[in-house]
Design a protein around this motif. Structure first.
Motif, PDB file in Angstrom:
ATOM      1  N   PRO A  39       0.603  -0.951  -0.120  1.00 28.26           N
ATOM      2  CA  PRO A  39       0.178   0.019  -0.130  1.00 28.26           C
ATOM      3  C   PRO A  39       1.184   1.069   0.123  1.00 28.26           C
ATOM      4  CG  PRO A  39       0.508  -1.366   2.027  1.00 28.26           C
ATOM      5  CD  PRO A  39       0.558  -1.708   1.336  1.00 28.26           C
ATOM      6  N   THR A  40       0.440   2.459  -0.909  1.00 27.98           N
ATOM      7  CA  THR A  40       0.747   4.021  -0.855  1.00 27.98           C
ATOM      8  C   THR A  40      -0.323   4.478  -0.023  1.00 27.98           C
ATOM      9  OG1 THR A  40      -0.102   4.091  -2.315  1.00 27.98           O
ATOM     10  CG2 THR A  40       2.138   2.776  -2.499  1.00 27.98           C
ATOM     11  N   SER A  41       0.931   5.991   0.702  1.00 28.97           N
ATOM     12  CA  SER A  41       0.049   6.800   0.437  1.00 28.97           C
ATOM     13  C   SER A  41      -1.472   7.774  -0.166  1.00 28.97           C
ATOM     14  CB  SER A  41       1.030   8.160   1.169  1.00 28.97           C
ATOM     15  OG  SER A  41       1.229   8.933   0.094  1.00 28.97           O
ATOM     16  N   ASN A  42      -1.099   6.999  -1.863  1.00 28.64           N
ATOM     17  CA  ASN A  42      -2.639   7.700  -2.833  1.00 28.64           C
ATOM     18  C   ASN A  42      -2.575   6.465  -3.146  1.00 28.64           C
ATOM     19  OD1 ASN A  42      -1.454  10.134  -2.980  1.00 28.64           O
ATOM     20  ND2 ASN A  42       0.038   8.881  -3.762  1.00 28.64           N
ATOM     21  N   PHE A  43      -2.665   5.665  -2.800  1.00 29.16           N
ATOM     22  CA  PHE A  43      -3.432   3.766  -3.660  1.00 29.16           C
ATOM     23  C   PHE A  43      -3.134   2.653  -1.832  1.00 29.16           C
ATOM     24  CE2 PHE A  43      -1.973   6.157  -6.762  1.00 29.16           C
ATOM     25  CZ  PHE A  43      -3.657   5.523  -7.420  1.00 29.16           C
ATOM     26  N   SER A  44      -4.570   2.347  -1.873  1.00 24.69           N
ATOM     27  CA  SER A  44      -3.916   1.009  -0.640  1.00 24.69           C
ATOM     28  C   SER A  44      -4.303  -0.289  -2.119  1.00 24.69           C
ATOM     29  CB  SER A  44      -5.692   1.552   0.058  1.00 24.69           C
ATOM     30  OG  SER A  44      -7.406   1.196  -0.913  1.00 24.69           O
ATOM     31  N   LEU A  45      -4.257  -1.137  -0.756  1.00 24.82           N
ATOM     32  CA  LEU A  45      -4.248  -2.424  -1.668  1.00 24.82           C
ATOM     33  C   LEU A  45      -5.630  -2.937  -2.652  1.00 24.82           C
ATOM     34  CD1 LEU A  45      -1.701  -4.925   0.487  1.00 24.82           C
ATOM     35  CD2 LEU A  45      -1.702  -4.219  -2.196  1.00 24.82           C
ATOM     36  N   TRP A  46      -6.911  -2.344  -1.907  1.00 27.02           N
ATOM     37  CA  TRP A  46      -8.390  -2.157  -2.795  1.00 27.02           C
ATOM     38  C   TRP A  46      -8.252  -1.627  -4.382  1.00 27.02           C
ATOM     39  CZ3 TRP A  46     -11.854  -5.758  -1.984  1.00 27.02           C
ATOM     40  CH2 TRP A  46     -13.083  -5.357  -2.770  1.00 27.02           C
ATOM     41  N   ASP A  47      -7.088  -0.205  -3.630  1.00 20.56           N
ATOM     42  CA  ASP A  47      -7.119   0.869  -5.000  1.00 20.56           C
ATOM     43  C   ASP A  47      -6.738  -0.330  -6.001  1.00 20.56           C
ATOM     44  OD1 ASP A  47      -8.807   2.512  -3.222  1.00 20.56           O
ATOM     45  OD2 ASP A  47      -7.031   3.671  -2.481  1.00 20.56           O
ATOM     46  N   ALA A  48      -5.515  -0.436  -5.813  1.00 23.08           N
ATOM     47  CA  ALA A  48      -4.234  -0.754  -6.772  1.00 23.08           C
ATOM     48  C   ALA A  48      -4.713  -2.538  -7.284  1.00 23.08           C
ATOM     49  CB  ALA A  48      -3.254  -1.407  -6.001  1.00 23.08           C
ATOM     50  N   ASN A  49      -4.937  -2.916  -6.934  1.00 22.02           N
ATOM     51  CA  ASN A  49      -5.613  -4.626  -7.695  1.00 22.02           C
ATOM     52  C   ASN A  49      -7.009  -4.271  -7.808  1.00 22.02           C
ATOM     53  OD1 ASN A  49      -2.687  -5.040  -7.072  1.00 22.02           O
ATOM     54  ND2 ASN A  49      -3.472  -5.796  -4.698  1.00 22.02           N
ATOM     55  N   VAL A  50      -8.039  -3.574  -6.754  1.00 18.38           N
ATOM     56  CA  VAL A  50      -9.223  -4.184  -7.250  1.00 18.38           C
ATOM     57  C   VAL A  50      -9.586  -3.217  -7.559  1.00 18.38           C
ATOM     58  CG1 VAL A  50     -11.501  -4.950  -6.243  1.00 18.38           C
ATOM     59  CG2 VAL A  50      -9.734  -5.650  -5.306  1.00 18.38           C
ATOM     60  N   THR A  51     -10.132  -1.619  -7.717  1.00 13.07           N
ATOM     61  CA  THR A  51     -10.750  -0.183  -7.860  1.00 13.07           C
ATOM     62  C   THR A  51      -9.387  -0.002  -9.567  1.00 13.07           C
ATOM     63  OG1 THR A  51     -10.577   0.105  -6.026  1.00 13.07           O
ATOM     64  CG2 THR A  51     -11.016   2.227  -7.780  1.00 13.07           C
ATOM     65  N   SER A  52      -9.204  -0.476  -9.701  1.00 14.11           N
ATOM     66  CA  SER A  52      -8.218  -0.199 -10.934  1.00 14.11           C
ATOM     67  C   SER A  52      -8.434  -1.512 -11.474  1.00 14.11           C
ATOM     68  CB  SER A  52      -6.572  -0.630 -10.742  1.00 14.11           C
ATOM     69  OG  SER A  52      -6.208  -1.618 -10.375  1.00 14.11           O
ATOM     70  N   ALA A  53      -9.149  -2.146 -11.479  1.00 13.84           N
ATOM     71  CA  ALA A  53      -8.879  -3.311 -12.310  1.00 13.84           C
ATOM     72  C   ALA A  53     -10.613  -3.370 -13.119  1.00 13.84           C
ATOM     73  CB  ALA A  53      -9.141  -5.312 -11.982  1.00 13.84           C
ATOM     74  N   ARG A  54     -11.677  -2.935 -11.945  1.00 18.39           N
ATOM     75  CA  ARG A  54     -12.566  -2.553 -12.665  1.00 18.39           C
ATOM     76  C   ARG A  54     -12.646  -1.731 -13.424  1.00 18.39           C
ATOM     77  NH1 ARG A  54     -15.875   1.935 -11.075  1.00 18.39           N
ATOM     78  NH2 ARG A  54     -14.388   2.316  -9.419  1.00 18.39           N
TER      79      ARG A  54
END
Length: 319
Positions: A39-54
């Motif tokens: 995880p980073t300050s801009n993207f959580s793991l959900w953001d990086a792996n799920v939201t981006s994929a969607r």
């Protein structure tokens, strides 16, 4: 892949769906390589792996992409203690729902030059060897955890085969893994044999890693979670990685991932079904020679042979 002028970069922003659609508007194949275990300050793991994929899958569907290829993770499951594996499972399910014809490649840990697997381990070993003190020690998370690392070039070849053959690969999920299975301890010993290090006594139990993970996952604030991900590994054990060692330090989420067995589904298609002959890890480990810059060629060859023999003996003893 392409000559001058045939590969063109397009800027897009995962916070802007229109920019994602614009980037793929003239394409016929989309390969989603976006994802993270940290995880980073801009993207959580959900953001990086799920939201981006969607977002990428929806954009591919909206602009009429002919073939969508998504990178998943071997071992992904909804109940995993590893947030990385949970979010990769969610991304695979989401992509399949949005683009039913998508091809999903579930990757084992990938190795090759510049990787985050063997080269990372060699970097850690070199730090330990340079410090030359009783601690910190190499953190061997759950020594009996099993994985089958896959060579980066084999992954690339698999992606190309999928892109070139949408009629036979669309709608399928492939397990992409190497031909040799290793425990965590075997991998550390292989790397240690090659780069000249043999103290792998800093064992970290699965229970300790999971307990620390449970603490971190109680907090929802992104910046606090990221801070815990970086600092909680110092509590793995009194003699294991107790010093802040920058980029080589394993973070908590990485440790959780390293406690999970990555067992392929025997019924799922794999590299052989794509016509790819996978390369054994023990054939390629000499690429770590850059981590022993003063080693003569003869010594490099001897070290590689020793590493291979060590694995073969360990495997024979297990059987």
């Amino acid at each position: 892949m392409g000559d001058l002028g045939q590969i063109l970069p397009f800027r897009f922003d995962l916070h802007d769906p229109n920019s994602v659609r614009d980037a793929m508007r003239d394409a016929n194949v989309v390969i989603n390589l976006i994802g993270s275990i940290r995880p980073t300050s801009n993207f959580s793991l959900w953001d990086a792996n799920v939201t981006s994929a969607r977002m990428i899958a929806e954009a591919a569907r909206d602009v009429g992409i002919e073939h969508f290829i998504h990178m998943g993770a071997l071992g992904s499951k909804p109940e995993s203690p590893s947030e990385f594996l949970r979010t990769k499972h969610a991304s695979e399910e989401m992509v399949r729902a949005i683009v039913p014809s998508a091809t999903i490649l579930k990757l084992a840990p990938v190795f090759g030059r510049g990787d985050d697997t063997l080269e990372r381990m060699a970097d850690v070993v070199n730090v330990m060897d340079t410090l030359d003190i009783a601690y910190p020690r190499v953190p061997v998370f759950r020594p009996d955890r099993v994985s089958s690392p896959v060579y980066a070039s084999d992954v690339g070849e698999a992606v190309l085969r999928c892109a070139a053959n949408p009629s036979t690969t669309a709608g399928k999920t492939y397990d992409i893994y190497g031909p040799q299975a290793f425990s965590n301890l075997q991998l550390w010993e292989l790397v240690g044999d090659f780069v000249g290090y043999d103290d792998f006594s800093g064992v970290v139990s699965e229970e300790r890693v999971h307990a620390l993970g449970a603490i971190a996952h109680k907090f929802q604030n992104r910046k606090l979670r990221m801070l815990l991900d970086r600092t909680l590994p110092m509590a793995f054990s009194p003699k294991t990685f107790t010093l802040p060692l920058g980029a080589v330090q394993y973070r908590l989420e990485e440790a959780l991932y390293l406690t999970e067995d990555l067992i392929p589904d025997n019924d799922a298609p794999g590299l052989s079904d794509l016509g790819v002959d996978s390369v054994p890890l023990t054939d390629m480990i000499p690429f770590l020679v850059s981590h022993r810059p003063s080693a003569p060629d003869l010594h490099q060859q001897h070290a590689a042979l020793k590493a291979r023999e060590h694995f073969e003996v360990s495997t024979a003893e297990e059987h």
